[in-house]
Design an enzyme around this catalytic site. Sequence first.
Site, PDB file in Angstrom:
ATOM      1  N   HIS A  17      18.309 -51.914 -34.039  1.00 18.88           N
ATOM      2  CA  HIS A  17      18.932 -52.937 -34.893  1.00 18.88           C
ATOM      3  C   HIS A  17      19.219 -54.204 -34.088  1.00 18.88           C
ATOM      4  CE1 HIS A  17      20.733 -49.277 -37.195  1.00 18.88           C
ATOM      5  NE2 HIS A  17      19.777 -49.759 -37.951  1.00 18.88           N
ATOM      6  N   LYS A  41      23.621 -41.592 -48.442  1.00 21.96           N
ATOM      7  CA  LYS A  41      24.017 -41.055 -47.135  1.00 21.96           C
ATOM      8  C   LYS A  41      25.529 -40.890 -47.045  1.00 21.96           C
ATOM      9  CE  LYS A  41      20.294 -43.400 -44.543  1.00 21.96           C
ATOM     10  NZ  LYS A  41      20.054 -44.534 -43.632  1.00 21.96           N
ATOM     11  N   ARG A  90       9.820 -49.800 -38.898  1.00 24.73           N
ATOM     12  CA  ARG A  90       9.469 -48.981 -37.744  1.00 24.73           C
ATOM     13  C   ARG A  90       8.071 -48.400 -37.888  1.00 24.73           C
ATOM     14  NH1 ARG A  90      15.114 -46.097 -38.271  1.00 24.73           N
ATOM     15  NH2 ARG A  90      14.585 -46.755 -40.376  1.00 24.73           N
ATOM     16  N   SER A 128      19.649 -44.431 -36.686  1.00 27.65           N
ATOM     17  CA  SER A 128      21.041 -44.003 -36.562  1.00 27.65           C
ATOM     18  C   SER A 128      21.137 -42.480 -36.614  1.00 27.65           C
ATOM     19  CB  SER A 128      21.887 -44.622 -37.674  1.00 27.65           C
ATOM     20  OG  SER A 128      21.829 -46.023 -37.593  1.00 27.65           O
TER      21      SER A 128
HETATM   22  P1  ADP Z   1      18.684 -46.312 -40.390  1.00 22.96           P
HETATM   23  O1  ADP Z   1      19.802 -45.415 -40.821  1.00 22.96           O
HETATM   24  O2  ADP Z   1      17.333 -45.758 -40.753  1.00 22.96           O
HETATM   25  O3  ADP Z   1      18.750 -46.751 -38.945  1.00 22.96           O
HETATM   26  P2  ADP Z   1      19.746 -48.786 -41.550  1.00 22.96           P
HETATM   27  O4  ADP Z   1      20.013 -48.967 -43.010  1.00 22.96           O
HETATM   28  O5  ADP Z   1      20.913 -48.735 -40.675  1.00 22.96           O
HETATM   29  O6  ADP Z   1      18.772 -47.548 -41.346  1.00 22.96           O
HETATM   30  O7  ADP Z   1      18.762 -49.930 -41.066  1.00 22.96           O
HETATM   31  C1  ADP Z   1      18.955 -51.278 -41.363  1.00 22.96           C
HETATM   32  C2  ADP Z   1      17.676 -52.048 -41.173  1.00 22.96           C
HETATM   33  O8  ADP Z   1      17.247 -51.942 -39.826  1.00 22.96           O
HETATM   34  C3  ADP Z   1      16.503 -51.570 -41.999  1.00 22.96           C
HETATM   35  O9  ADP Z   1      15.748 -52.729 -42.349  1.00 22.96           O
HETATM   36  C4  ADP Z   1      15.738 -50.682 -41.049  1.00 22.96           C
HETATM   37  O10 ADP Z   1      14.378 -50.598 -41.391  1.00 22.96           O
HETATM   38  C5  ADP Z   1      15.938 -51.450 -39.753  1.00 22.96           C
HETATM   39  N1  ADP Z   1      15.827 -50.606 -38.567  1.00 22.96           N
HETATM   40  C6  ADP Z   1      16.448 -49.438 -38.308  1.00 22.96           C
HETATM   41  N2  ADP Z   1      16.129 -48.945 -37.102  1.00 22.96           N
HETATM   42  C7  ADP Z   1      15.261 -49.843 -36.560  1.00 22.96           C
HETATM   43  C8  ADP Z   1      14.532 -49.903 -35.322  1.00 22.96           C
HETATM   44  N3  ADP Z   1      14.615 -48.919 -34.422  1.00 22.96           N
HETATM   45  N4  ADP Z   1      13.736 -50.977 -35.118  1.00 22.96           N
HETATM   46  C9  ADP Z   1      13.627 -51.939 -36.060  1.00 22.96           C
HETATM   47  N5  ADP Z   1      14.261 -51.935 -37.242  1.00 22.96           N
HETATM   48  C10 ADP Z   1      15.067 -50.910 -37.502  1.00 22.96           C
END
Ligand code: ADP
Length: 159
Positions: A17, A41, A90, A128
């Site tokens: 993130h 979730k 991803r 996460s």
């Molecule tokens: P997650 O629980 O899958 O990490 P989130 O809702 O917290 O998902 O993710 C927020 C945003 O960040 C989404 O657009 C998700 O695709 C993106 N994201 C999550 N992990 C990564 C990563 N490792 N690299 C790039 N973008 C990411």
Amino acid sequence: MRIALYPGSFDPVTLGHLNIIRRASRIFDRLCVCVMVNSGKQPMFTLEERADMIRRTVSRLENVVVETSEDMLVKYAKDIGADIIIKGLRAMSDFDWEFQMALARKIIEPEIETLFMASSSKYTYLSSSVVKEMAKYGADLRDFVPREIMGDILARMGK
Ligand code: ADP
């Protein structure tokens, strides 16, 4: 002024993130990172706790603000004057759902664009959920999350 919105559940924020936040903050005048509710979730941290952890990791990025919202994404974007929504991708597995949602948002709010940013190859595996799985066993989290929040996660897991 071009304002972009980067929404997510960030439960908790990861280095993946943070990589998107850094790169997006260089492209736009202002980047709003918004912690939002994902009804599918069961979260480990409250919205405010998650926002506070992100704030601690982005404090040096002057054009980044961190907020929380329980509103619908496009409505929130409109309220803050953001006409761009950033989504990190991803793998192809992220794409199907995100593409569907981007098209649905376009019907509700045609003025707002969704921009997809490719994950850095270093972090394509990282989510996460991976962090929470590792934290359950008290693993060293330094390759997964910003160091400012490692203690918060381990403490929540009772480690
Ligand atoms: P997650 O629980 O899958 O990490 P989130 O809702 O917290 O998902 O993710 C927020 C945003 O960040 C989404 O657009 C998700 O695709 C993106 N994201 C999550 N992990 C990564 C990563 N490792 N690299 C790039 N973008 C990411």
